[in-house]
Write an enzyme that holds these catalytic residues in place. Sequence first.
Site, mmCIF file in Angstrom:
data_model
loop_
_atom_site.group_PDB
_atom_site.id
_atom_site.type_symbol
_atom_site.label_atom_id
_atom_site.label_comp_id
_atom_site.label_asym_id
_atom_site.label_seq_id
_atom_site.Cartn_x
_atom_site.Cartn_y
_atom_site.Cartn_z
ATOM 1 N N CYS A 2 63.293 -42.417 92.343
ATOM 2 C CA CYS A 2 64.310 -41.397 92.575
ATOM 3 C C CYS A 2 63.839 -40.509 93.729
ATOM 4 O O CYS A 2 62.685 -40.092 93.776
ATOM 5 C CB CYS A 2 64.592 -40.507 91.381
ATOM 6 S SG CYS A 2 65.211 -41.385 89.951
ATOM 7 N N ARG A 27 62.680 -44.962 97.460
ATOM 8 C CA ARG A 27 62.272 -44.523 96.123
ATOM 9 C C ARG A 27 63.253 -44.944 95.044
ATOM 10 O O ARG A 27 62.980 -44.794 93.860
ATOM 11 C CB ARG A 27 62.140 -43.000 96.110
ATOM 12 C CG ARG A 27 61.023 -42.490 96.987
ATOM 13 C CD ARG A 27 60.926 -41.003 96.842
ATOM 14 N NE ARG A 27 60.449 -40.622 95.529
ATOM 15 C CZ ARG A 27 59.216 -40.267 95.249
ATOM 16 N NH1 ARG A 27 58.323 -40.230 96.201
ATOM 17 N NH2 ARG A 27 58.863 -39.925 94.037
ATOM 18 N N TRP A 74 66.855 -44.179 90.770
ATOM 19 C CA TRP A 74 66.298 -45.414 90.217
ATOM 20 C C TRP A 74 66.452 -45.248 88.713
ATOM 21 O O TRP A 74 65.777 -44.426 88.107
ATOM 22 C CB TRP A 74 64.833 -45.553 90.608
ATOM 23 C CG TRP A 74 64.211 -46.851 90.206
ATOM 24 C CD1 TRP A 74 64.244 -48.033 90.893
ATOM 25 C CD2 TRP A 74 63.433 -47.102 89.023
ATOM 26 N NE1 TRP A 74 63.549 -48.991 90.203
ATOM 27 C CE2 TRP A 74 63.049 -48.450 89.057
ATOM 28 C CE3 TRP A 74 63.058 -46.334 87.927
ATOM 29 C CZ2 TRP A 74 62.283 -49.045 88.053
ATOM 30 C CZ3 TRP A 74 62.296 -46.919 86.930
ATOM 31 C CH2 TRP A 74 61.910 -48.262 87.002
ATOM 32 N N ASN A 100 63.956 -35.937 88.652
ATOM 33 C CA ASN A 100 63.136 -37.137 88.721
ATOM 34 C C ASN A 100 62.157 -37.045 87.550
ATOM 35 O O ASN A 100 61.520 -36.004 87.383
ATOM 36 C CB ASN A 100 62.396 -37.132 90.067
ATOM 37 C CG ASN A 100 61.681 -38.422 90.323
ATOM 38 O OD1 ASN A 100 61.775 -39.355 89.531
ATOM 39 N ND2 ASN A 100 60.972 -38.482 91.432
ATOM 40 N N GLY A 101 62.055 -38.091 86.729
ATOM 41 C CA GLY A 101 61.146 -38.041 85.585
ATOM 42 C C GLY A 101 61.866 -38.472 84.322
ATOM 43 O O GLY A 101 62.966 -39.028 84.382
ATOM 44 N N GLU A 472 48.067 -61.602 94.387
ATOM 45 C CA GLU A 472 48.802 -60.740 95.309
ATOM 46 C C GLU A 472 49.851 -61.555 96.090
ATOM 47 O O GLU A 472 50.973 -61.090 96.299
ATOM 48 C CB GLU A 472 47.804 -60.043 96.255
ATOM 49 C CG GLU A 472 48.393 -59.166 97.331
ATOM 50 C CD GLU A 472 49.293 -58.030 96.838
ATOM 51 O OE1 GLU A 472 49.351 -57.765 95.636
ATOM 52 O OE2 GLU A 472 49.969 -57.446 97.697
ATOM 53 N N LYS A 476 53.837 -60.792 95.974
ATOM 54 C CA LYS A 476 54.653 -60.541 97.174
ATOM 55 C C LYS A 476 55.899 -61.418 97.139
ATOM 56 O O LYS A 476 56.997 -60.967 97.401
ATOM 57 C CB LYS A 476 53.867 -60.838 98.469
ATOM 58 C CG LYS A 476 52.815 -59.839 98.858
ATOM 59 C CD LYS A 476 53.322 -58.489 99.301
ATOM 60 C CE LYS A 476 53.511 -57.538 98.179
ATOM 61 N NZ LYS A 476 52.450 -56.750 97.673
ATOM 62 N N GLU A 479 58.443 -60.308 94.304
ATOM 63 C CA GLU A 479 59.071 -59.000 94.541
ATOM 64 C C GLU A 479 60.219 -59.068 95.530
ATOM 65 O O GLU A 479 61.238 -58.436 95.340
ATOM 66 C CB GLU A 479 58.072 -58.033 95.196
ATOM 67 C CG GLU A 479 57.002 -57.510 94.364
ATOM 68 C CD GLU A 479 56.284 -56.363 95.060
ATOM 69 O OE1 GLU A 479 56.500 -55.220 94.668
ATOM 70 O OE2 GLU A 479 55.487 -56.619 95.992
ATOM 71 N N HIS A 495 43.990 -75.637 82.160
ATOM 72 C CA HIS A 495 44.072 -75.195 80.759
ATOM 73 C C HIS A 495 45.497 -74.798 80.395
ATOM 74 O O HIS A 495 45.709 -74.064 79.433
ATOM 75 C CB HIS A 495 43.104 -74.033 80.522
ATOM 76 C CG HIS A 495 41.679 -74.417 80.758
ATOM 77 N ND1 HIS A 495 40.954 -75.173 79.877
ATOM 78 C CD2 HIS A 495 40.870 -74.208 81.832
ATOM 79 C CE1 HIS A 495 39.743 -75.381 80.372
ATOM 80 N NE2 HIS A 495 39.667 -74.807 81.564
ATOM 81 N N LYS A 594 59.511 -47.695 95.380
ATOM 82 C CA LYS A 594 58.217 -47.669 96.053
ATOM 83 C C LYS A 594 57.145 -46.987 95.209
ATOM 84 O O LYS A 594 56.039 -47.486 95.084
ATOM 85 C CB LYS A 594 58.367 -46.952 97.404
ATOM 86 C CG LYS A 594 57.099 -46.874 98.226
ATOM 87 C CD LYS A 594 56.690 -48.233 98.742
ATOM 88 C CE LYS A 594 55.397 -48.208 99.519
ATOM 89 N NZ LYS A 594 54.830 -49.559 99.661
HETATM 90 O O1 M6R Z 1 51.483 -46.357 95.036
HETATM 91 P P1 M6R Z 1 50.656 -47.263 94.171
HETATM 92 O O2 M6R Z 1 49.679 -48.050 94.940
HETATM 93 O O3 M6R Z 1 50.020 -46.540 93.027
HETATM 94 O O4 M6R Z 1 51.710 -48.271 93.555
HETATM 95 C C1 M6R Z 1 51.314 -49.225 92.609
HETATM 96 C C2 M6R Z 1 52.371 -50.274 92.426
HETATM 97 O O5 M6R Z 1 53.564 -49.705 91.954
HETATM 98 C C3 M6R Z 1 52.666 -51.032 93.729
HETATM 99 O O6 M6R Z 1 51.513 -51.601 94.249
HETATM 100 C C4 M6R Z 1 53.726 -52.115 93.487
HETATM 101 O O7 M6R Z 1 53.208 -53.128 92.683
HETATM 102 C C5 M6R Z 1 54.212 -52.649 94.823
HETATM 103 N N1 M6R Z 1 55.620 -52.900 94.743
HETATM 104 C C6 M6R Z 1 53.522 -53.885 95.242
HETATM 105 O O8 M6R Z 1 54.032 -54.468 96.387
#
Ligand code: M6R
Length: 599
Positions: A2, A27, A74, A100-101, A472, A476, A479, A495, A594
């Site tokens: 948000c 956000r 969000w 926000n929260g 990772e 990527k 996402e 396994h 984000k």
């Molecule tokens: O701002 P942060 O590094 O604490 O965020 C952690 C995760 O939310 C962040 O890495 C998220 O997994 C990303 N979308 C990864 O690309």
Amino acid sequence: MCGIIGYVGEKEAVPILIKGLETLEYRGYDSAGVCVSVSEELNVIKKKGKIAELKQLPELSQINGNVGIAHTRWATHGEPNEINAHPHTDSKKEIAIVHNGIIENYYTLKKLLEDEGYNIVSETDSEIIAHLISKFYSGNLEEATMKALHFVEGAFGLVIMHSRERKIVAARKGSPLVIGIGNGEMFVASDITALMEHTKRVIYLNDDEIATLTPNNYSIKTLDGKEIDKNIDEIKWTVDQMEKGGFKHFMLKEIFEQPESIRNILRGRVKDNSVNLTLDFDFKEIEKIVLVACGTSWHSALIGKHFIEKLVRIPVEVDYASEFRYRDPLLDEKSLVVAISQSGETADTLAAIKEAKKKKAKTIGIVNVVGSSITREVSSGIYLHAGPEIGVASTKAFTSQVVALLLLSLYLRKEKNLSIDKEILDGLESLPEMIEKVLDSSEEIKKIAEKLKDKKNFLYLGRGLNFPTALEGALKLKEISYIHAEGYPAAEMKHGPIALIDDDMPVVFVCPKDDTYKKIMSNMEEVKARKGNIVAVINEKDDKISELAEHVIEVPKTSELLSPIVNSIPLQLFAYYIADFKGCDIDKPRNLAKSVTVE
Ligand code: M6R
């Protein structure tokens, strides 16, 4: 999670609010809305969907006023629709709030307000705050807000306005808010990116603080009414850094910025065959280290564990920040807890650090955003200096985090009076060049992506230091392209996941020429025997690889510890190009935000 912006000044509020929302859209982008006060009346305009849709509403150009608040959502409570979009108002339409929260005692408060005759129209937890403030309002918005918040449990970054008061009130507990100080105008936002165009002078609100802003003045108090004198900080980021700079997406720009972001984190820290960091704890007292993080940052922590244990020989635990505090972790004053976070605002990571402090552990942060909540909670830390990361999928922050963890390990080694291997330092220095070489092969990676773009599932495999690289790479891809992808330790495949392999399953192997090479080759054979479609990230082609892999991506060989960084770059590009071929909204993937500022 948000985005919030508020304005009070002499200018037209709507264009400032809309521009601010566009900057904050990373956000959250389920719905958006603005509220502006015109002739002592609140005008609220909201729309489901992205800011672009809100912007198209003709009524937006018809409201002229110079006090306003706005929000991009969000969704947490209630589906993303117009009624649930912020701003929310009280029944008399005198008070508007953006929030926000999460309000944890929402049901109790809702019942109480409904029993008193308040008409709650949305499914959100946020709306009840507007009614609660209205209940206590008797001519002073700040006072009414303080009284109302006394009853609220949970997290809030809250900005409020009243139709008859030319001011904005902002209160924080758990969800970030920052005040921007202008000339004859004041701003408030959920993060600094929305303020940079207007002012560089900011004040970060802490938990349990409330700010009241008028065009020429601000006051900050604790939620129980004590005045506080706070420092004004200066934003160092520039507006250009917030532009795409000719790239199609922020994510692609940020991938290509990595040579520079790596130079930035090394600058001044690696000198004369040594590593200099300013950390505020006595290492000799530390008996164990815990790395806490979420998402991509958690993957960097997994690599960090290898670094610290190998170079410093201290036991390291890696925890999902969200799990950490619920398992009553064993910590004391001899523990060091390291929070890793790009945004510095991730609620779970922040909560983990607070838990660590409660248990008397030493704390440090590895964070990108200067002045963010985590940096203000830890006793010292390492800033990434990667510049703003706007793409929701983290790229340059990840590689900088890995470098930061290596610097931390080398620094601890120095503190232990152990020598630092020159090969690692040379490797660090040549890392930007190595990354440039990988970026030069982006067209070849794009071709492979085009061939595989329609596959429905991917497996990513790696060993040792490059198992987190595989995790990772898979994150990527899922996402931003919404293709199902799993990362696994290569040897663990047999396994279970091996059952998934057939001629329609691409398997991406991270296969550097190190001690794990031969073993990974055997894992490749196992995949090949089941007709899997192999993509191999390697250091140099050999006959065996050519025989096994359909697609090969060559990256330069580095010192072993740096290989996860170099190997991650092609996986970022691969995910990016697949998502682009599929026409996905790469910088704003569905359902994601984000920074996740709710637990
Ligand atoms: O701002 P942060 O590094 O604490 O965020 C952690 C995760 O939310 C962040 O890495 C998220 O997994 C990303 N979308 C990864 O690309």
